[in-house]
Design an enzyme around this catalytic site. Structure first.
Site, PDB file in Angstrom:
ATOM      1  N   TRP A  62       0.833  -1.219   0.000  1.00 41.18           N
ATOM      2  CA  TRP A  62       0.000   0.000   0.000  1.00 41.18           C
ATOM      3  C   TRP A  62       0.858   1.256   0.000  1.00 41.18           C
ATOM      4  O   TRP A  62       0.525   2.237  -0.659  1.00 41.18           O
ATOM      5  CB  TRP A  62      -1.021  -0.019   1.137  1.00 41.18           C
ATOM      6  CG  TRP A  62      -2.078  -1.024   0.826  1.00 41.18           C
ATOM      7  CD1 TRP A  62      -2.283  -2.222   1.450  1.00 41.18           C
ATOM      8  CD2 TRP A  62      -3.026  -0.974  -0.260  1.00 41.18           C
ATOM      9  NE1 TRP A  62      -3.286  -2.902   0.834  1.00 41.18           N
ATOM     10  CE2 TRP A  62      -3.768  -2.169  -0.213  1.00 41.18           C
ATOM     11  CE3 TRP A  62      -3.311  -0.051  -1.262  1.00 41.18           C
ATOM     12  CZ2 TRP A  62      -4.783  -2.456  -1.130  1.00 41.18           C
ATOM     13  CZ3 TRP A  62      -4.314  -0.321  -2.175  1.00 41.18           C
ATOM     14  CH2 TRP A  62      -5.047  -1.516  -2.109  1.00 41.18           C
ATOM     15  N   ASP A 121      -1.697   6.987   5.986  1.00 41.82           N
ATOM     16  CA  ASP A 121      -2.770   6.118   5.489  1.00 41.82           C
ATOM     17  C   ASP A 121      -3.101   5.147   6.611  1.00 41.82           C
ATOM     18  O   ASP A 121      -2.329   4.236   6.901  1.00 41.82           O
ATOM     19  CB  ASP A 121      -2.268   5.369   4.244  1.00 41.82           C
ATOM     20  CG  ASP A 121      -3.291   4.356   3.725  1.00 41.82           C
ATOM     21  OD1 ASP A 121      -4.366   4.215   4.347  1.00 41.82           O
ATOM     22  OD2 ASP A 121      -2.997   3.714   2.698  1.00 41.82           O
ATOM     23  N   LYS A 179     -13.037  -1.216   6.615  1.00 44.21           N
ATOM     24  CA  LYS A 179     -12.425  -2.162   7.547  1.00 44.21           C
ATOM     25  C   LYS A 179     -13.008  -1.938   8.948  1.00 44.21           C
ATOM     26  O   LYS A 179     -13.890  -2.662   9.369  1.00 44.21           O
ATOM     27  CB  LYS A 179     -10.907  -2.036   7.518  1.00 44.21           C
ATOM     28  CG  LYS A 179     -10.323  -2.458   6.163  1.00 44.21           C
ATOM     29  CD  LYS A 179      -9.346  -1.466   5.675  1.00 44.21           C
ATOM     30  CE  LYS A 179      -8.836  -1.612   4.267  1.00 44.21           C
ATOM     31  NZ  LYS A 179      -8.910  -2.801   3.513  1.00 44.21           N
TER      32      LYS A 179
HETATM   33  N1  PMP Z   1      -4.450   1.702   1.867  1.00 42.61           N
HETATM   34  C1  PMP Z   1      -4.560   0.589   2.600  1.00 42.61           C
HETATM   35  C2  PMP Z   1      -3.665   0.406   3.784  1.00 42.61           C
HETATM   36  C3  PMP Z   1      -5.522  -0.369   2.250  1.00 42.61           C
HETATM   37  O1  PMP Z   1      -5.641  -1.485   2.980  1.00 42.61           O
HETATM   38  C4  PMP Z   1      -6.361  -0.145   1.142  1.00 42.61           C
HETATM   39  C5  PMP Z   1      -7.451  -1.103   0.728  1.00 42.61           C
HETATM   40  N2  PMP Z   1      -7.371  -2.378   1.121  1.00 42.61           N
HETATM   41  C6  PMP Z   1      -6.186   1.027   0.391  1.00 42.61           C
HETATM   42  C7  PMP Z   1      -5.230   1.939   0.796  1.00 42.61           C
HETATM   43  C8  PMP Z   1      -7.026   1.322  -0.821  1.00 42.61           C
HETATM   44  O2  PMP Z   1      -8.272   1.638  -0.386  1.00 42.61           O
HETATM   45  P1  PMP Z   1      -9.512   1.870  -1.374  1.00 42.61           P
HETATM   46  O3  PMP Z   1      -9.818   0.538  -1.963  1.00 42.61           O
HETATM   47  O4  PMP Z   1     -10.550   2.388  -0.436  1.00 42.61           O
HETATM   48  O5  PMP Z   1      -9.096   2.852  -2.390  1.00 42.61           O
END
Ligand code: PMP
Length: 360
Positions: A102, A172, A196
């Site tokens: 991520w 994030d 989550k």
């Molecule tokens: N950052 C993290 C730490 C994530 O776990 C996720 C999604 N699993 C995202 C960003 C991306 O999120 P989204 O699908 O809401 O764009």
């Protein structure tokens, strides 16, 4: 049919009390004769729902004055882009810490919009640890420092907040916001996709310090400018109303269950139960440095990947679902978000012991 224990990394399990309450209010919210889904976002009823959600979130996180809470769309992924667009402010470089899949996505998105310095990376050891701050190559006067407080895929979590001087800290927190108390005052901006620990997909939360709003150079398009959403109190366009409502019920549920201190204690107990079991077994392995192990997402492997399909199929028969690891890393992953009761973790450990005894 009984409910299963759902270990999905997101969208993930939600508190049963919240789902039951939403079901109860589905056709008639508080005598309005309407479902929340059918309400005008500008009507009195929905405005009170959104205001209560914000008030409860502020209470839970003790958000200091001087911070805006924004209820946005586009997921955490849109924030990967909005952050550089709004926060570069004419400075040369944005610093990023790379702890996994991520963080890499955030870095790659920012690269198209800013000069990015990867100040530290855990890639040399397959993203199984958080690099020590003493090794970080930070930029003086960076526009901001970005880190991913919990890597949902690799299961690596910061158990601490980085120290920065005169540089806004951006994080994030998609997969660990609300899992523990947090000193919001240490941050310039915090963001999280909701799916989550917060509520349904479709909502993204941004908590931003007031002085960082409206400084994008050039001014970003209206929908991508924090100033637009702060000024309109997240009602510039139609917000994801039902997701905001469910998030509000989740915030109430957390407050009724002891707030974030009690939530953290429950999360520590759940994670300990699973990690201790894995560490004491010859059949399962978790590769993450102990101090950096995630309480939310526990990645593990079996003694042989040939047994993976069998493990998952048998688990489903025990009503334990969504244990498959992310496609980029393989193996297994159990997500232990706030709404996962310890009984679910105990059921998983009992099943894992049984599986190891018959196949190991
Ligand atoms: N950052 C993290 C730490 C994530 O776990 C996720 C999604 N699993 C995202 C960003 C991306 O999120 P989204 O699908 O809401 O764009």
């Amino acid at each position: 049919m009984p409910r299963v224990y759902n270990f999905s990394a997101g969208p993930g399990t939600l508190p049963e009390e919240v789902l039951l309450r939403a079901a109860d209010e589905m056709l008639d919210w508080h005598g309005s004769g309407q479902s929340v889904m059918e309400m005008s976002h500008r009507g009195k009823a929905f405005i009170s729902i959104a205001e209560d959600a914000e008030t409860d979130l502020r209470k839970l996180l003790s958000i200091p004055d001087g911070y805006h809470v924004l209820f946005l769309q586009g997921g955490a992924s849109l924030q990967f882009e909005m952050i550089p667009m709004n926060l570069i402010r004419g400075r040369a470089v944005a610093d990023y810490i790379n702890t996994g899949e991520w963080a890499k996505k955030a870095i790659n998105a920012a690269k198209g919009l800013a000069d990015v310095n990867v100040a530290a990376s855990g890639e040399d050891r397959s993203f199984t640890y958080v690099p020590a701050p003493s090794t970080w190559q930070l930029t003086e006067h960076a526009a901001y420092l970005h880190y991913t407080s919990n890597e949902t895929i690799g299961g690596v979590e910061f158990g601490w907040i980085p120290d920065v001087v005169d540089v806004p800290l951006v994080s994030d927190m998609s997969s660990n916001l609300l899992s523990r108390p947090l000193n919001v005052g240490r941050f310039g901006l915090i963001y999280a996709g909701a799916q989550k620990n917060i509520g349904p997909a479709g909502l993204a939360l941004v908590i931003i310090r007031e002085d960082l709003i409206g400084l994008g150079e050039p001014t970003p398009p209206a929908m991508l400018d924090y100033a637009t959403h702060a000024k309109a109190r997240s009602m510039y366009n139609t917000p994801p109303t039902y997701a905001v409502y469910i998030a509000g019920l989740v915030f109430q549920w957390l407050l009724e269950n002891g707030g974030l201190e009690a939530t953290e204690q429950r999360n520590i107990a759940k994670a300990k139960l699973l990690y201790d079991f894995i560490d004491n077994s010859d059949f399962y392995v978790n590769p993450v440095e102990k101090a950096d192990r995630s309480r939310m997402n526990v990645a593990f492997r079996l003694a042989s990947s040939d047994l993976d399909a069998d493990f998952l199929a048998e688990a489903a028969k025990h009503d334990l679902v969504e244990l498959k690891g992310h496609r980029s890393v393989g193996g297994m992953r159990a997500s232990l978000y706030n709404a996962m009761p310890i009984e679910g973790v105990q059921a998983l450990v009992d099943y894992m012991a049984e599986f190891a005894a018959t196949k190991g």
